[in-house]
Scaffold this motif. Structure first.
Motif, PDB file in Angstrom:
ATOM      1  N   LEU A 293      -1.732  10.154  63.213  1.00  0.00           N
ATOM      2  CA  LEU A 293      -1.403   9.208  64.407  1.00  0.00           C
ATOM      3  C   LEU A 293      -2.428   7.593  63.760  1.00  0.00           C
ATOM      4  N   LEU A 294      -3.089   7.579  63.365  1.00  0.00           N
ATOM      5  CA  LEU A 294      -4.358   6.822  62.971  1.00  0.00           C
ATOM      6  C   LEU A 294      -3.654   5.573  62.810  1.00  0.00           C
TER       7      LEU A 294
ATOM      8  N   ARG B 140      -4.663   2.237  64.332  1.00  0.00           N
ATOM      9  CA  ARG B 140      -5.009   1.067  63.791  1.00  0.00           C
ATOM     10  C   ARG B 140      -4.475   0.258  64.153  1.00  0.00           C
ATOM     11  N   GLN B 141      -3.038   0.173  64.597  1.00  0.00           N
ATOM     12  CA  GLN B 141      -2.030  -1.588  65.153  1.00  0.00           C
ATOM     13  C   GLN B 141      -2.188  -2.204  65.899  1.00  0.00           C
ATOM     14  N   SER B 142      -3.237  -1.261  66.809  1.00  0.00           N
ATOM     15  CA  SER B 142      -3.741  -1.859  68.175  1.00  0.00           C
ATOM     16  C   SER B 142      -5.023  -2.899  68.325  1.00  0.00           C
ATOM     17  N   ALA B 143      -4.755  -4.283  68.803  1.00  0.00           N
ATOM     18  CA  ALA B 143      -5.900  -4.795  69.282  1.00  0.00           C
ATOM     19  C   ALA B 143      -7.179  -3.899  69.655  1.00  0.00           C
TER      20      ALA B 143
ATOM     21  N   ASN C 144       6.975   3.150  62.163  1.00  0.00           N
ATOM     22  CA  ASN C 144       6.304   2.142  61.460  1.00  0.00           C
ATOM     23  C   ASN C 144       5.828   1.697  63.543  1.00  0.00           C
ATOM     24  N   GLU C 145       6.065   2.485  64.246  1.00  0.00           N
ATOM     25  CA  GLU C 145       5.399   1.948  65.626  1.00  0.00           C
ATOM     26  C   GLU C 145       3.922   1.905  65.966  1.00  0.00           C
ATOM     27  N   PRO C 146       3.009   0.714  65.992  1.00  0.00           N
ATOM     28  CA  PRO C 146       2.429   0.766  66.365  1.00  0.00           C
ATOM     29  C   PRO C 146       1.799   1.810  68.054  1.00  0.00           C
ATOM     30  N   LEU C 147       1.243   1.985  68.598  1.00  0.00           N
ATOM     31  CA  LEU C 147       0.073   3.337  69.248  1.00  0.00           C
ATOM     32  C   LEU C 147      -1.287   2.421  70.062  1.00  0.00           C
TER      33      LEU C 147
ATOM     34  N   THR D 142     -13.919   5.925  64.051  1.00  0.00           N
ATOM     35  CA  THR D 142     -12.570   5.130  63.817  1.00  0.00           C
ATOM     36  C   THR D 142     -13.194   3.740  64.846  1.00  0.00           C
ATOM     37  N   ARG D 143     -14.880   4.082  65.014  1.00  0.00           N
ATOM     38  CA  ARG D 143     -15.121   2.987  65.246  1.00  0.00           C
ATOM     39  C   ARG D 143     -15.672   1.327  64.559  1.00  0.00           C
ATOM     40  N   HIS D 144     -15.627   1.835  62.984  1.00  0.00           N
ATOM     41  CA  HIS D 144     -15.417   0.785  62.501  1.00  0.00           C
ATOM     42  C   HIS D 144     -13.962   0.328  63.274  1.00  0.00           C
ATOM     43  N   ASP D 145     -12.880   0.498  63.963  1.00  0.00           N
ATOM     44  CA  ASP D 145     -11.395   0.465  63.888  1.00  0.00           C
ATOM     45  C   ASP D 145     -11.442   0.034  64.974  1.00  0.00           C
TER      46      ASP D 145
END
Length: 239
Positions: A119-120, A124-127, A69-72, A168-171
């Motif tokens: 990997l999306l 998505r967990q990144s700011a 569950n690591e963020p990227l 991914t624009r909305h993310d």
């Protein structure tokens, strides 16, 4: 601190990204078939190897299973194979085998799409997530290359970038394609740009230049998105 995942990271350009882009305190997931020497560096960067062969259909699953569950924050996709003897003077498309063409398309296009898709959720967990795909000037108009499959795959990378950016624009995930010309990839990153320039009489791009471009993109705010960068060698300005 940032977390990175770099594909194709055991040598050449991918190895340069692993060595030169992250800063002290960052974490880098390093994806390659063979164990990269960068794992032995002691520079305050945490590097974790994920052994995966992108020609295999389960490569994306292997990578995501390791990540859990690591963020990227940053995904750098630096993968590309070409035709056998494709850069030799005697090369001809007429002799490309169907199996080799299929393999090239799978590694250069299908694996790119499948791995990024997997990997999306981590990005998505990144700011301010960023995806950087490494294309080639061979994927630009009038590149004068006769490597049909390789050129098609590099045009495809640009298409993937365009559609993925909209997806991914909305993310808040920015997607960039960098199209370099001929690189001095055989000169290890740690040997420096002067060695690379001297070896090629200044006709090929040092890996340090690519690292500089990527570091610039990575450090942009979440308000900015660099769509595409074309970077031919100065001596190859017909591209």
């Amino acid at each position: 601190m940032k977390s990175y995942l770099v594909f194709g990271a055991s040598k050449g350009l991918g190895d340069a990204f692993v060595r030169g882009v992250p800063e002290q305190g960052d974490k880098v997931w390093v994806v390659s078939r063979s164990r990269p020497e960068s794992l032995d560096l002691i520079d305050g960067v945490q590097r974790i190897w994920i052994q995966a062969d992108l020609s295999e259909l389960n490569a994306a699953t292997i990578v995501t299973d390791q990540l859990k569950n690591e963020p990227l924050d940053v995904l750098i996709y630096n993968v590309g194979i070409w035709e056998k003897e494709g850069f030799e003077d005697h090369y001809t498309f007429d002799k490309d085998e169907p199996a080799d063409i299929s393999h090239l398309i799978h590694v250069n296009i299908t694996s790119t799409i499948v791995c990024i898709q997997a990997l999306l959720p981590h990005l998505r967990q990144s700011a301010a997530g960023k995806i950087i795909l490494i294309g080639s000037t061979a994927g630009l108009n009038n590149a004068n290359s006769t490597q049909v499959s390789f050129v098609a795959s590099k045009f495809a990378i640009r298409g993937i970038t365009e559609a993925l950016r909209e997806h991914t624009r909305h993310d808040g995930i920015a997607v960039t394609c960098i199209n370099p010309g001929e690189l001095a990839a055989e000169i290890p990153y740690e040997e420096g740009p002067d060695r690379a320039l001297a070896t090629s009489d200044g006709t090929r791009i040092p890996l340090q230049d690519m690292v500089s471009i990527v570091r610039c993109i990575v450090n942009l705010s979440k308000a900015a998105c660099v769509k595409e960068i074309n970077m031919p060698a100065l001596t190859d300005m017909n591209t």
